[in-house]
Write a protein that holds these residues in place. Sequence first.
Motif, PDB file in Angstrom:
ATOM      1  N   TYR A   1      -9.276  10.265  -1.726  1.00  0.00           N
ATOM      2  CA  TYR A   1      -9.155   8.848  -1.403  1.00  0.00           C
ATOM      3  C   TYR A   1     -10.157   7.990  -2.172  1.00  0.00           C
ATOM      4  O   TYR A   1      -9.779   7.003  -2.811  1.00  0.00           O
TER       5      TYR A   1
ATOM      6  N   ASN B   1      -5.837   8.554  10.420  1.00  0.00           N
ATOM      7  CA  ASN B   1      -4.735   9.488  10.147  1.00  0.00           C
ATOM      8  C   ASN B   1      -5.226  10.928  10.038  1.00  0.00           C
ATOM      9  O   ASN B   1      -4.485  11.867  10.317  1.00  0.00           O
TER      10      ASN B   1
ATOM     11  N   SER C   1       0.874   5.384   0.939  1.00  0.00           N
ATOM     12  CA  SER C   1       0.195   6.513   1.557  1.00  0.00           C
ATOM     13  C   SER C   1       0.639   7.782   0.842  1.00  0.00           C
ATOM     14  O   SER C   1       1.725   7.835   0.281  1.00  0.00           O
TER      15      SER C   1
ATOM     16  N   LYS D   1       0.851  -1.193   0.000  1.00  0.00           N
ATOM     17  CA  LYS D   1       0.000   0.000   0.000  1.00  0.00           C
ATOM     18  C   LYS D   1       0.888   1.244   0.000  1.00  0.00           C
ATOM     19  O   LYS D   1       2.018   1.224   0.503  1.00  0.00           O
TER      20      LYS D   1
ATOM     21  N   HIS E   1      -6.963   5.395   7.158  1.00  0.00           N
ATOM     22  CA  HIS E   1      -6.781   6.746   6.638  1.00  0.00           C
ATOM     23  C   HIS E   1      -7.650   7.743   7.409  1.00  0.00           C
ATOM     24  O   HIS E   1      -7.210   8.866   7.681  1.00  0.00           O
TER      25      HIS E   1
ATOM     26  N   LEU F   1      -2.924   4.223  -4.529  1.00  0.00           N
ATOM     27  CA  LEU F   1      -3.047   3.658  -3.185  1.00  0.00           C
ATOM     28  C   LEU F   1      -2.232   2.385  -3.036  1.00  0.00           C
ATOM     29  O   LEU F   1      -1.913   1.977  -1.926  1.00  0.00           O
TER      30      LEU F   1
END
Length: 633
Positions: free
Chosen positions: A277, A240, A149, A147, A237, A197
Amino acid sequence: MTTTYEGEQHVIAAAQHILKVLGENKSLTDDFRRVLTELDSHLSAMTIITESKRRGFAEVEEQLKCAERKVRRWDSNPSLIWDSGPTEASEYIQAVNEIHTVMETLGGLSMNDHGRPKELAFRAQCVQQIAMSRLEEELYRILVQHKQSFELKNISFPSRVDFVYDESFVSVEDEIINDTSQRDNSGRESNEYTVDLIDPLLIPDIKSIASVMFASGYDREFCEAFIGNRKDALDEHLSNLEIQKLSIDDVLKLEWDALSCEIKKWVWAVKIIIRVYLASEKRFCNQILGDFGSHGSYCFVEISRASIFYLLNFGEAIAMGPYNPEKLFRFLDMYEVLADLHLDMEGLFSEVANAFVMSEFHDLLRRLGDSASAAFLNFRNAIALDSSMHPFPRGEIHHLTRYVMNYIKTLTAYCDTLNVLLKDQDVDDPNPVFETDNGQDICTSAFSPMGCHLRSITSALESSLIRRSKLYKDGSLEHIFLMNNIHYMVQKVKGSELRLFFGDEWIRKHNGKLQQHATSYERATWSFVVSLLRDDGRTSLKERCRRFSNAFDDVYKIQTRWRIPDLHLREDLQISTSQKVIPAYRAFLGINSRNGSDKYIKYTSDDMEKMLLDLFAGSSMSLRNSRSNSHKW
């Protein structure tokens, strides 16, 4: 136990023997002999087919054995197949495809309960299940380990003004109000914010897993594993972004400061989640599952559903009220971010099957708009109903005036939105904008719904200020208080975007009010003081000087404590006062200088002129020394 192949051979041999015996009968007709011949041909053909099957089973069995070895070789190996190089991954996928081919081949053959094909099919199914389980694990581990970020600092949206407000009308300092001119009202940004992603180099590998699992009939298992991983990634996410998953009850229990903080985070998170996202997630779903019909759309909705509905539910909790004025800016922020993201949402959930998502989105947008309208109208009502039993100290600018003017100044940044939300809200505009002779006062904003409402708000503020001014026992201070507050209002309008909504005629009208209060102040204070200098034919010169000096001293002691914060306004009033008092005082001194008035004079005209400059500084001052201090009255 006789095998299927051997049983079939015995039946065919017996049938052929019967045909041979029947064919030796001399009395059979030609037609009957022809039928027997055809039957014999069919039996011979069946013998050939059965032999072919026997050889086919051997080949299929060997193919299954080879594929099974490749699959089972990874059973106890904890390493990731795809980390072992493209060759290993390719061979594993090929083995799984071979198993599927074996199952299809066996599925096309006739099998009884105890036949060899049935046994091979069962074996193939078991190996296939092992392979599918391993591929699910490989899929999840690839998605986790690879993945990517993205740095939030690389994602920028137009900045937003923030207004520090206080529902109790305590002091609001002017410097905390940010400039709203830089706020972006252009709507949706043209830039695309999609990001990777997952490492793009791994997409072909994930697609190969999807292809073999779908071909093997394990599409549901693939989707479940894929959805589970992507939901976890989305939750991470959100974490985060410092988004707490609060229930509606939790939101309703929050104190305003904490709630305001959560709303700010929500506004930012909604932009990031929807525009960045989820847009990236949908692209990823299409990259992996675009060749498998509606599966890509289904997976995307299942991945995003819980988070989207959490974000919408938070908005629903906020829209439940109460609709206090301090919440207006947060309502507007939330409304505008959703309105701005409308096209993004339509793109993400455009399919008919996803209509329920858009329905919830539209409902929240409407409710936030209604909440913002209600909070706006409550703001005006709060001003109109606000009352106080105590005069404001020193006649200064009231906290309510600062609050209201800074509040509506900040509202100009939301003019487009408020014009939409207020268009059906009637309001009495006590200060309509009229066209001037040169036409310069015509401005679209002045005639807008927001313009009418803002002028109505300041009218309510003026009414409140007039009521408050009546609390002063000293009529002069009443005018100082209104001068301070009206001047502050005018300066806020002149120096900001508010001018577009109020117009120059409003400014001229209120400058006129300012001058009226200045004139009324001079009459209430100095007309009487100066009148004490006039000779009425009954009062002695000494008494007139004493009365004038005492009256001046009283004014000086009191009005040096009063305060006009704006230096220019203070100087203007000091100069205007001097122009009324000093010429009259000099004339009095000139007329009476021959009558020995010097011994009665406490202040020279220069002393008095300097003392008038001490007025409205906000601190009590001692009387200045004078050349006549030693005189006794």
